[in-house]
Design a protein around this motif. Structure first.
Motif, short mmCIF file in Angstrom:
data_model
loop_
_atom_site.label_atom_id
_atom_site.label_comp_id
_atom_site.label_asym_id
_atom_site.label_seq_id
_atom_site.Cartn_x
_atom_site.Cartn_y
_atom_site.Cartn_z
N ARG A 179 0.96 -1.19 -0.05
CA ARG A 179 -0.14 -0.04 -0.10
C ARG A 179 0.80 1.36 0.12
N VAL A 180 0.65 2.03 -0.85
CA VAL A 180 1.43 3.53 -0.82
C VAL A 180 0.53 4.54 -0.97
N LYS A 181 0.97 5.73 -0.37
CA LYS A 181 0.29 7.14 0.01
C LYS A 181 0.95 8.08 -0.68
N PRO A 182 0.93 8.08 -2.13
CA PRO A 182 1.87 9.17 -2.75
C PRO A 182 1.60 10.72 -2.21
N LEU A 183 0.23 10.97 -1.58
CA LEU A 183 -0.11 12.24 -1.30
C LEU A 183 0.05 12.64 0.27
N TYR A 184 0.86 11.66 0.97
CA TYR A 184 0.97 11.79 2.55
C TYR A 184 1.49 13.05 2.85
N SER A 185 2.28 13.87 1.95
CA SER A 185 2.77 15.22 2.42
C SER A 185 2.05 16.48 1.66
N VAL A 186 1.08 15.94 1.03
CA VAL A 186 0.22 17.03 0.32
C VAL A 186 -0.97 17.52 1.38
N TYR A 187 -1.16 18.79 1.68
CA TYR A 187 -2.24 19.13 2.52
C TYR A 187 -3.53 19.03 1.75
N GLU A 188 -4.48 18.89 2.78
CA GLU A 188 -5.88 18.65 2.08
C GLU A 188 -6.16 19.92 1.09
N LYS A 189 -6.12 21.14 1.69
CA LYS A 189 -6.27 22.33 0.75
C LYS A 189 -5.40 22.37 -0.56
N GLU A 190 -4.19 21.75 -0.44
CA GLU A 190 -3.36 21.93 -1.79
C GLU A 190 -4.16 20.80 -2.98
N SER A 191 -4.65 19.66 -2.08
CA SER A 191 -5.07 18.64 -2.97
C SER A 191 -6.49 18.97 -3.75
N TYR A 192 -7.17 19.95 -2.84
CA TYR A 192 -8.52 20.16 -3.51
C TYR A 192 -8.19 21.34 -4.40
N LEU A 193 -7.35 22.36 -4.24
CA LEU A 193 -6.74 23.26 -5.45
C LEU A 193 -6.56 22.66 -6.48
#
Ligand code: SF4
Ligand code: ZN
Ligand code: ZN
Length: 322
Positions: A200-214
């Motif tokens: 299992r991998v989490k490529p967005l683990y260091s991306v903030y929620e609001k960055e992901s949304y934007l």
């Protein structure tokens, strides 16, 4: 109007922890570089591997699929999307539609597994019959189906859209409740266990929620905005997220420090006491000889359904040529 720190064009985002204001192009590049760095640093995906990206239809899965679709040529991996239709009324109908639109937009193959078709009931009815909270049943079913799908598709990785806010909240919850094994589970990449479980991998683990949304908004990626009706705004997870964001506004970068520190140190926390062994009903990972999915289906359906469900998934994959 604020200007991009890198090129002087109008800024669309302020990244306080990096002391940057960024225009559209530089913001998109910033997020993609962050994900690429995380993938390389934690050996999440190697050249030639096949990755199944789990997409729920929400913003994080849109960003996950969008960024991975861009990275796959440079890093040399294959990418397939997978959506689990949980059978939660209108929420699931719209989430499934958004996932199909996302796959179309990105030109990626999509496999859809329907909990109702596989088990005869959606998550809410399963939960009612099991007399357990919907989220706990949902977690067991999603985890099992994704792993079974990845095993049957001979994939090397399952990528999920967990972002830094999710991981920071889980980590604090694990610390507060002293479930230290849960801290170890927050690693950005867990290894495969031959024949039992896919990495299992989490490529967005260091991306903030609001960055992901934007990111999803600026790339014009389709996603469904609404929360699942079972998500509670009164839950501890929700309050922890709020608390971390308050801290972040006073101490920019504290969230990043927490998730990056945890990624480095996760192995120092205790693991499961038991060795994983094949489930006696379905052959997939279990601790003690019966997996939680077979235990759940025995209870609510009168028989362990892991083996049958694996067979149905195998036929689906053969029919889809993925
Ligand atoms: Fe499943 Fe609960 Fe999330 Fe809804 S809120 S998708 S039931 S885990
Ligand atoms: Zn710029
Ligand atoms: Zn089983």
């Amino acid at each position: 109007m604020a200007k991009c720190s890198l090129c002087g064009a109008p800024a669309v985002a302020e990244v306080r922890y990096a002391r940057l204001r960024l225009c559209r192009e530089h913001f998109l590049e910033f997020v993609e570089r962050k994900v690429e760095r995380a993938v390389r640093e934690h050996h999440m995906i190697r050249r030639g591997e096949k990755v199944v990206a789990a997409i729920s239809g929400g913003k994080d899965s849109a960003t996950l699929a969008g960024v991975l679709a861009r990275l796959r040529e440079r890093l040399g991996f294959g990418l397939v999307l997978a959506h689990i239709d949980l059978g939660i009324g209108e929420y699931s109908v719209r989430s499934r539609r958004a996932s199909e639109r996302l796959a179309d937009e990105l030109g990626l193959p999509l496999l859809v597994l329907s909990v109702e078709e596989l088990l005869g009931d959606g998550v809410p009815r399963l939960a009612m019959k099991a007399r357990r909270p919907a989220c706990s049943v949902c977690g067991i079913v999603k985890r099992y189906l994704l792993n079974a799908l990845a095993i049957e598709a001979r994939a090397d990785r399952v990528a999920t859209g967990h972002n830094a806010d999710d991981i920071a909240a889980y980590a604090l919850k694990a610390f507060l409740t002293q479930n230290l094994e849960d801290l170890r589970k927050q690693k950005p990449a867990t290894p495969s266990i031959e024949g039992l479980a896919v990495s299992r991998v989490k490529p967005l683990y260091s991306v903030y929620e609001k960055e992901s949304y934007l990111y999803a908004l600026l790339r014009g990626l389709p996603f469904y905005h609404e929360e699942c009706p079972h998500a509670r705004l009164t839950s501890l997870d929700f309050h922890l997220k709020e608390m971390i964001n308050k801290l972040e506004s006073r101490h920019p970068g504290i969230k990043l420090q927490l998730v990056r520190g945890l990624a480095r140190n996760a192995d120092r926390y205790p693991g499961e006491d038991w060795e994983p062994v094949p489930c006696r009903h379905c052959g997939l990972i279990s601790y003690g000889g019966e997996c939680s999915f077979c235990r759940l289906t025995s209870r609510v359906k009168g028989e362990p359904l892991g083996g049958k469900v694996r067979g149905k998934i195998r036929s689906l994959i053969e029919g889809s040529h993925i």
